[in-house]
Design an enzyme around this catalytic site. Structure first.
Site, PDB file in Angstrom:
ATOM      1  N   GLU A  73       2.602  14.915  -4.699  1.00 17.06           N
ATOM      2  CA  GLU A  73       2.749  13.513  -5.069  1.00 17.06           C
ATOM      3  C   GLU A  73       2.732  12.696  -3.785  1.00 17.06           C
ATOM      4  O   GLU A  73       3.567  12.913  -2.909  1.00 17.06           O
ATOM      5  CB  GLU A  73       4.092  13.264  -5.761  1.00 17.06           C
ATOM      6  CG  GLU A  73       4.193  13.771  -7.159  1.00 17.06           C
ATOM      7  CD  GLU A  73       5.541  13.439  -7.788  1.00 17.06           C
ATOM      8  OE1 GLU A  73       6.488  13.014  -7.082  1.00 17.06           O
ATOM      9  OE2 GLU A  73       5.651  13.607  -9.009  1.00 17.06           O
TER      10      GLU A  73
ATOM     11  N   GLN B 197      -2.254  -3.222  -3.392  1.00 17.70           N
ATOM     12  CA  GLN B 197      -3.572  -2.916  -2.840  1.00 17.70           C
ATOM     13  C   GLN B 197      -3.490  -1.650  -2.000  1.00 17.70           C
ATOM     14  O   GLN B 197      -2.487  -1.390  -1.356  1.00 17.70           O
ATOM     15  CB  GLN B 197      -4.023  -4.090  -1.966  1.00 17.70           C
ATOM     16  CG  GLN B 197      -5.396  -3.962  -1.372  1.00 17.70           C
ATOM     17  CD  GLN B 197      -5.808  -5.243  -0.661  1.00 17.70           C
ATOM     18  OE1 GLN B 197      -5.745  -6.315  -1.230  1.00 17.70           O
ATOM     19  NE2 GLN B 197      -6.228  -5.121   0.592  1.00 17.70           N
TER      20      GLN B 197
ATOM     21  N   HIS C 175       0.379  -5.186  14.513  1.00 14.31           N
ATOM     22  CA  HIS C 175       0.182  -6.271  13.563  1.00 14.31           C
ATOM     23  C   HIS C 175       1.299  -6.361  12.531  1.00 14.31           C
ATOM     24  O   HIS C 175       1.975  -5.391  12.258  1.00 14.31           O
ATOM     25  CB  HIS C 175      -1.111  -6.056  12.753  1.00 14.31           C
ATOM     26  CG  HIS C 175      -2.319  -5.807  13.556  1.00 14.31           C
ATOM     27  ND1 HIS C 175      -3.205  -4.809  13.266  1.00 14.31           N
ATOM     28  CD2 HIS C 175      -2.821  -6.435  14.641  1.00 14.31           C
ATOM     29  CE1 HIS C 175      -4.210  -4.826  14.127  1.00 14.31           C
ATOM     30  NE2 HIS C 175      -3.991  -5.802  14.986  1.00 14.31           N
TER      31      HIS C 175
ATOM     32  N   LYS D 126       4.238  -1.514   4.055  1.00 12.69           N
ATOM     33  CA  LYS D 126       3.107  -0.588   4.097  1.00 12.69           C
ATOM     34  C   LYS D 126       3.604   0.845   3.968  1.00 12.69           C
ATOM     35  O   LYS D 126       4.513   1.263   4.689  1.00 12.69           O
ATOM     36  CB  LYS D 126       2.362  -0.698   5.432  1.00 12.69           C
ATOM     37  CG  LYS D 126       1.778  -2.043   5.725  1.00 12.69           C
ATOM     38  CD  LYS D 126       1.186  -2.072   7.127  1.00 12.69           C
ATOM     39  CE  LYS D 126       0.667  -3.448   7.475  1.00 12.69           C
ATOM     40  NZ  LYS D 126       0.168  -3.496   8.851  1.00 12.69           N
TER      41      LYS D 126
ATOM     42  N   TYR E 220      -3.476   2.899   3.758  1.00 14.50           N
ATOM     43  CA  TYR E 220      -2.349   1.969   3.693  1.00 14.50           C
ATOM     44  C   TYR E 220      -2.179   1.579   2.226  1.00 14.50           C
ATOM     45  O   TYR E 220      -3.128   1.112   1.598  1.00 14.50           O
ATOM     46  CB  TYR E 220      -2.624   0.659   4.412  1.00 14.50           C
ATOM     47  CG  TYR E 220      -3.318   0.641   5.730  1.00 14.50           C
ATOM     48  CD1 TYR E 220      -2.694   0.038   6.820  1.00 14.50           C
ATOM     49  CD2 TYR E 220      -4.604   1.141   5.899  1.00 14.50           C
ATOM     50  CE1 TYR E 220      -3.340  -0.066   8.043  1.00 14.50           C
ATOM     51  CE2 TYR E 220      -5.248   1.059   7.123  1.00 14.50           C
ATOM     52  CZ  TYR E 220      -4.607   0.451   8.185  1.00 14.50           C
ATOM     53  OH  TYR E 220      -5.240   0.350   9.393  1.00 14.50           O
TER      54      TYR E 220
ATOM     55  N   ASP F 209      -7.402  -7.790  19.021  1.00 13.57           N
ATOM     56  CA  ASP F 209      -6.168  -7.142  19.505  1.00 13.57           C
ATOM     57  C   ASP F 209      -5.988  -7.279  21.015  1.00 13.57           C
ATOM     58  O   ASP F 209      -4.866  -7.206  21.507  1.00 13.57           O
ATOM     59  CB  ASP F 209      -6.137  -5.670  19.096  1.00 13.57           C
ATOM     60  CG  ASP F 209      -5.875  -5.492  17.605  1.00 13.57           C
ATOM     61  OD1 ASP F 209      -5.532  -6.486  16.929  1.00 13.57           O
ATOM     62  OD2 ASP F 209      -6.004  -4.357  17.118  1.00 13.57           O
TER      63      ASP F 209
END
Length: 182
Positions: free
Chosen positions: A28, A46, A61, A71, A131, A169
């Site tokens: 899982e 998402q 970030h 995340k 992510y 970046d």
């Protein structure tokens, strides 16, 4: 699923239980029930995926409100050093970071809630990174800090000459010039 809080409150390392047999394995990769039992409440909206060559560094970030993101990150193939930095102004661990090695071999995941900068560097070619996020991407909410800021003291496990970095970046501010919105 083993969910362990790191040295920084609200930042968790997740190790799934694998079931292996002669066909391969099964696990899982997310369980709402297990997360909530560990005190993680996330409404994922998402999933994102990136493919990167060795030395690619993505970060550091975050997104500020109203589009702040939590995340859940993991590696499907390859290996990364994943970094999360606490930018919650009232936190006892403000400015501190945790490093987790995530790989297609160890199947570990990292929960990075809102209020943290996040980044990773790939340690192998053709690394596939995923992510699972709690808010949609919003360019106007982007914030970040320069990856190699000496004040942060992050050991990325790779030399600066090996790093592949986006132009965006390269232009991020130093941590001392960063004003956290959290």
């Amino acid at each position: 699923m083993k969910i362990t809080e790191t040295k920084i409150k609200d930042l968790f390392l997740i190790e799934p239980k694998l079931w292996r047999d002669d066909r391969g394995y099964f696990y899982e990769s997310y369980s709402k029930k297990a997360f909530e039992e560990a005190g993680i409440y996330a409404d994922f909206v998402q999933d994102n995926q990136s493919l990167s060559e060795k030395g690619t560094l993505r970060g550091l970030h975050a997104q500020k409100d109203p589009s702040a993101q939590g995340k859940l990150v993991r590696v499907i193939k390859g290996r990364v050093l994943d970094i999360a930095i606490d930018i919650r102004k009232n936190s006892a661990t403000y400015g501190e970071h945790v490093i987790a090695e995530l790989s297609g071999e160890n199947h570990k995941m990292f929960w990075v809630p809102p209020g943290f900068l996040h980044g990773f560097v790939t340690l192998e070619d053709d690394t596939i990174f995923t992510y699972k996020v709690t808010n949609l991407y919003d360019k106007s909410s982007e914030i970040g800090v320069l990856w190699d800021d000496k004040d942060l003291g992050i050991n990325w496990g790779i030399s600066a000459s090996e790093v592949i970095l986006s132009e965006k970046d390269k232009e991020l501010p130093r941590f001392r010039d960063f004003v956290s919105p959290f």
